[in-house]
Design a protein around this motif. Structure first.
Motif, PDB file in Angstrom:
ATOM      1  N   LYS A 125     -26.665 -38.534 -29.144  1.00 18.04           N
ATOM      2  CA  LYS A 125     -27.266 -38.143 -27.871  1.00 18.04           C
ATOM      3  C   LYS A 125     -26.241 -37.808 -26.804  1.00 18.04           C
ATOM      4  O   LYS A 125     -26.502 -37.022 -25.885  1.00 18.04           O
ATOM      5  N   THR A 126     -25.056 -38.393 -26.895  1.00 13.03           N
ATOM      6  CA  THR A 126     -24.047 -38.170 -25.856  1.00 13.03           C
ATOM      7  C   THR A 126     -23.350 -36.821 -25.952  1.00 13.03           C
ATOM      8  O   THR A 126     -22.576 -36.466 -25.064  1.00 13.03           O
ATOM      9  N   PHE A 127     -23.619 -36.055 -27.013  1.00 12.24           N
ATOM     10  CA  PHE A 127     -22.925 -34.786 -27.228  1.00 12.24           C
ATOM     11  C   PHE A 127     -23.799 -33.606 -26.800  1.00 12.24           C
ATOM     12  O   PHE A 127     -25.027 -33.655 -26.880  1.00 12.24           O
ATOM     13  N   LEU A 128     -23.128 -32.533 -26.380  1.00 11.07           N
ATOM     14  CA  LEU A 128     -23.821 -31.278 -26.130  1.00 11.07           C
ATOM     15  C   LEU A 128     -24.209 -30.644 -27.459  1.00 11.07           C
ATOM     16  O   LEU A 128     -23.612 -30.919 -28.497  1.00 11.07           O
ATOM     17  N   ARG A 129     -25.223 -29.768 -27.405  1.00 11.83           N
ATOM     18  CA  ARG A 129     -25.641 -29.063 -28.605  1.00 11.83           C
ATOM     19  C   ARG A 129     -26.272 -27.730 -28.227  1.00 11.83           C
ATOM     20  O   ARG A 129     -26.755 -27.544 -27.092  1.00 11.83           O
ATOM     21  N   GLY A 166     -16.871 -28.614 -27.622  1.00 13.89           N
ATOM     22  CA  GLY A 166     -16.860 -27.875 -28.861  1.00 13.89           C
ATOM     23  C   GLY A 166     -15.515 -27.294 -29.190  1.00 13.89           C
ATOM     24  O   GLY A 166     -14.510 -27.525 -28.495  1.00 13.89           O
ATOM     25  N   TYR A 167     -15.488 -26.501 -30.252  1.00 11.91           N
ATOM     26  CA  TYR A 167     -14.264 -25.945 -30.809  1.00 11.91           C
ATOM     27  C   TYR A 167     -14.393 -24.424 -30.896  1.00 11.91           C
ATOM     28  O   TYR A 167     -15.322 -23.905 -31.515  1.00 11.91           O
ATOM     29  N   GLN A 205     -19.747 -31.614 -32.702  1.00 15.74           N
ATOM     30  CA  GLN A 205     -19.749 -30.775 -31.507  1.00 15.74           C
ATOM     31  C   GLN A 205     -20.094 -29.314 -31.813  1.00 15.74           C
ATOM     32  O   GLN A 205     -20.087 -28.884 -32.972  1.00 15.74           O
ATOM     33  N   ILE A 206     -20.379 -28.591 -30.731  1.00 16.09           N
ATOM     34  CA  ILE A 206     -20.653 -27.156 -30.824  1.00 16.09           C
ATOM     35  C   ILE A 206     -19.437 -26.436 -31.384  1.00 16.09           C
ATOM     36  O   ILE A 206     -18.288 -26.808 -31.122  1.00 16.09           O
TER      37      ILE A 206
END
Length: 782
Positions: A323-327, A515-516, A554-555
């Motif tokens: 939940k703590t990550f962007l998507r 993200g990368y 991550q994205i």
């Protein structure tokens, strides 16, 4: 003698043209068969010699056949030569990709070379090929071959009729565009083919007559598509995009006709023989036709179907992202609470391993926590942190832990100041090597500086000269280095894939890393679009798999090739290049900035407003959001402010984020040259090393108010400095609204549909937060 002289004249002319172009073109990019000075290495596989051992023989054989059968008339030989060039391109592309759909589509990329070559070869053949007898024959079957050729289109569409050029409303024979589009396109193809068959078959007998008719018909359909695009896609509107649309649609039509026109030709001959009472031979021809069609259709449909319908892996699904990550969620970026996130920030290049034009002038400024504090005080919420593979892995397989620690330190500083980080594997002109002393650059090219990117051990140039043509991104050595990367020569692509896995493992548990970005502005190598689409997509897929295998959720940010930055558009990786859903399409939106049109002084190829539409059109095909990893404007200050202001309005209208280039620029940065005052948001006076005055107008535009996060989905946004008006809709209640407003005076905020409104002073401005449900609005007093 007569039957030999004319095709011999055509072949001699073509060989002379190929030879002249190879020597005249210093890069090998513009010639039919280029020679950049690189020496093919057998260990690299078939691709280095495909142009010589596949392209040239196919070109000459088909040209001979076309001249024998269609060489009596200039205007029948011209399409014959076009077919020869395109089939040669398709054959070479096939042995490079082993993908029929990619190879057939790639044939269209030589349209700008094929048509002029055809006009020249046909003219010299007419002048020196001797007298001819212009025969007329019974044109035979028309509608059956036209109908069958049209029916094939939706079955073997492959990569044709996709991309930014095909606006909604432009008919295309792709099943996903709906039955109306497919039927209209088939009717267009059938009608144009029937028309061309009437003329061509009376002048060119046999299979070739139908084949050439199909080629010309494909071009006619492309013209019709382009005219429709002018009506439905905004017309010229200040740029020359409609001309580019026409080129793409015509190129697609010609390559479709060149690669599949034999369907019309064989069907026509079969029909004629049935009518003439020779059913046995007709049966054999028909059986062969159906067999080839069945095999081709099954291969293409299976490839397209597996690419578009492959199930997403478990690691790419939203359920696998903490939940703590962007998507990525469809067309927007969200956080774990489902709130839309708008990433706006800057590029930070202070960890890049740049070439130093002068040893006594630094190429980068030190990176400190103060940089991140200053970025946050302008209201930005993201940093695109540029990294160098050469610094990360100076020796193959050995990470430089000191450099990794510097990256980790930077991520920690960003986290402390509330900033997300996009880790960008940066490169410019592939690597930091400059033109060696004593190099003799071919006429038309010049010695060049080095820039940044890959380590020396991953740079394979095969002896091509490090000389630039019209800028750093067209260099024989750089093009060959990219070519070797795309084809994974000596495993160098695999090495970068492994490097991404190792780097992602370091930050797999860090939600500050948004993200990368897998590769900055990938070069086009020597065989676009095999490289810039198919092989680039294959690299992305491999790197994504390595990142997911490392446990990183991550994205992943994927870019089109450097062509997007230079032209304002590109094809990008093919649809379905990855089954991973957590990706963002990240072109660099430099229209009216550093694109080729501006440097050449011609009208914009793609206008500033249109670039957003084109980017979203490609992103929609991937089912992904758009985020511009670089924007920027340079030149006369008044002009810069005007263009940047127009960009800001368009960016708000399109509800997008971006990262400005660049936060700081050292006095010895090779991209800026040795200067007196650096051109960055945080400039430096080079003589003293002290900070220069900032451009308040530029900062005022970039640090304008915007919603960092918003419940549900935003529907509109306008902003000018501290004045902002936004609207959104939240199907479920959420308290994730956060709006940045710059300035020292507390803003007067008006809302509808928003509760728990709070305005809090932060560094550089104000943070407005609240909860929303249903339709909501927020605006400040102008």
């Amino acid at each position: 003698m007569k039957s030999v002289r004319r095709p011999a004249a055509a072949l001699i002319t073509m060989l002379m043209l190929v030879t002249i172009q190879a020597f005249a073109d210093p890069t090998g990019v513009l010639a039919l068969v280029g020679w950049s000075g690189a020496i093919p290495q057998p260990s690299a596989g078939v691709w280095p010699i495909a142009a010589y051992l596949v392209y040239v023989p196919v070109l000459l054989v088909v040209l001979w056949w076309a001249t024998v059968r269609a060489g009596d008339r200039y205007w029948t030989l011209v399409p014959g030569v076009v077919v020869a060039v395109m089939l040669a391109q398709a054959a070479a592309a096939f042995v490079m990709s082993w993908d029929l759909a990619v190879a057939a589509w790639a044939a269209g990329y030589v349209t700008a070379k094929a048509v002029p070559a055809a006009l020249i070869v046909a003219a010299f053949t007419r002048w020196f090929g001797g007298r001819t007898t212009r025969r007329r024959v019974d044109r035979g079957a028309i509608w059956l071959p036209a109908a069958l050729f049209a029916a094939v289109a939706p079955l073997v569409a492959g990569l044709w009729w996709t991309g930014a050029a095909y606006a909604p409303g432009v008919p295309a024979a792709r099943l996903e565009r709906g039955p109306v589009s497919v039927i209209v396109t088939m009717v267009l193809i059938a009608g144009a083919t029937a028309l061309c068959l009437r003329w061509m078959r009376a002048r060119v007998p046999g299979v070739l007559g139908g084949w050439l008719a199909a080629l010309v018909a494909g071009g006619i359909v492309g013209v019709v598509q382009a005219l429709i695009a002018v009506a439905v896609d905004g017309g010229f509107n200040g740029d020359i995009w409609p001309l580019m649309t026409a080129y793409i649609t015509v190129a697609d039509g010609l390559s479709f006709g060149a690669c599949l026109g034999w369907v019309a030709g064989v069907t026509a001959v079969v029909s004629d023989r049935v009518r003439a009472g020779r059913p046995a031979r007709a049966f054999h021809l028909a059986a062969a036709l159906l067999a080839v069609l069945a095999v081709g259709a099954s291969l293409v449909l299976s490839a397209v179907g597996s690419a578009s319908a492959a199930p997403a892996t478990a690691s790419s699904g939203d359920e696998a992202i903490p939940k703590t990550f962007l998507r990525a969620d469809g067309g927007v970026i969200r956080d774990g609470d489902g709130d839309q996130v708008m990433l706006r920030g800057v590029n930070v290049n202070q960890l890049v391993d740049f070439y130093r034009p002068r040893a006594d002038v630094a190429a980068t400024d030190p990176l400190t926590e103060g940089d991140f504090a200053g970025i946050a005080a302008l209201g930005f919420d993201v940093v695109r942190l540029n990294l160098s593979w050469s610094a990360l892995e100076p020796e193959r397989g050995a990470f430089d832990q000191t450099y990794v620690d510097r990256i980790s330190e930077a991520v920690g500083w960003a986290k402390a100041h509330g900033l997300y980080v996009v880790l960008d594997m940066h490169q410019d002109a592939w690597w930091s090597g400059a033109t060696p002393d004593g190099t003799q650059c071919r006429p038309g090219t010049d010695p060049m500086w080095g820039y940044d990117g890959a380590p020396e051990w991953a740079t394979i140039t095969d002896g091509a000269p490090r000389c630039q043509f019209q800028g750093r991104d067209i260099s024989p050595a750089g093009n060959r280095a990219f070519q070797n990367f795309y084809f994974d020569t000596d495993g160098i692509q695999s090495a970068l894939v492994e490097t991404w896995g190792r780097l992602a493992a370091v930050f797999a548990d860090e939600p500050t890393v948004a993200g990368y970005d897998l590769l900055n502005e990938p070069g086009f190598g020597e065989t676009a679009p095999v490289t810039t689409s198919y092989l680039l997509g294959r690299y992305y897929d491999r790197a994504i798999e390595a990142i997911r295998s490392a446990g990183a959720p991550q994205i992943v940010f994927v870019e089109p090739s450097i062509l997007w930055s230079g032209l304002g558009f590109d094809s990008g990786p093919p649809q379905g290049f990855t089954s991973d859903r957590n990706i963002v399409f990240s072109p660099h939106l430099y229209a009216e900035s550093l694109t080729m049109d501006r440097s050449l002084g011609i009208p914009s190829i793609v206008g500033m407003d249109r670039q957003f539409t084109l980017a979203k059109r490609v992103a929609d095909a991937y089912g992904a959001p758009v985020w511009s990893g670089e924007i920027g404007y340079w030149g006369d200050r008044a002009d810069v402010i005007d263009r940047l202001g127009r960009y800001a309005k368009a960016e708000d209208a399109n509800l997008l984020g971006s990262a400005y280039w660049v936060w700081k620029q050292a006095c010895g940065d090779p991209q800026g040259g040795i200067v007196d005052v650096t051109d960055a948001l945080s400039p430096t006076i080079c003589a003293s090393g002290k900070p220069a005055p900032t451009d308040a107008a530029k900062l005022g535009i970039l640090s304008r108010a915007y919603p960092r996060t918003a419940p549900g989905e935003l529907t509109s946004l306008t902003a000018d400095g501290a004045d902002v008006a936004l609207a959104g809709t939240a199907d479920t209640p959420g308290c994730g609204l956060e709006v940045w407003i710059p300035g020292t005076s507390q803003p007067e905020v008006h809302v509808t549909g928003i509760t728990n409104l709070e305005t809090t002073a932060v560094d550089g401005g104000w943070s407005v937060t609240g909860c929303a449900e249903g339709e909501y609005t927020l605006f400040t007093n102008p």
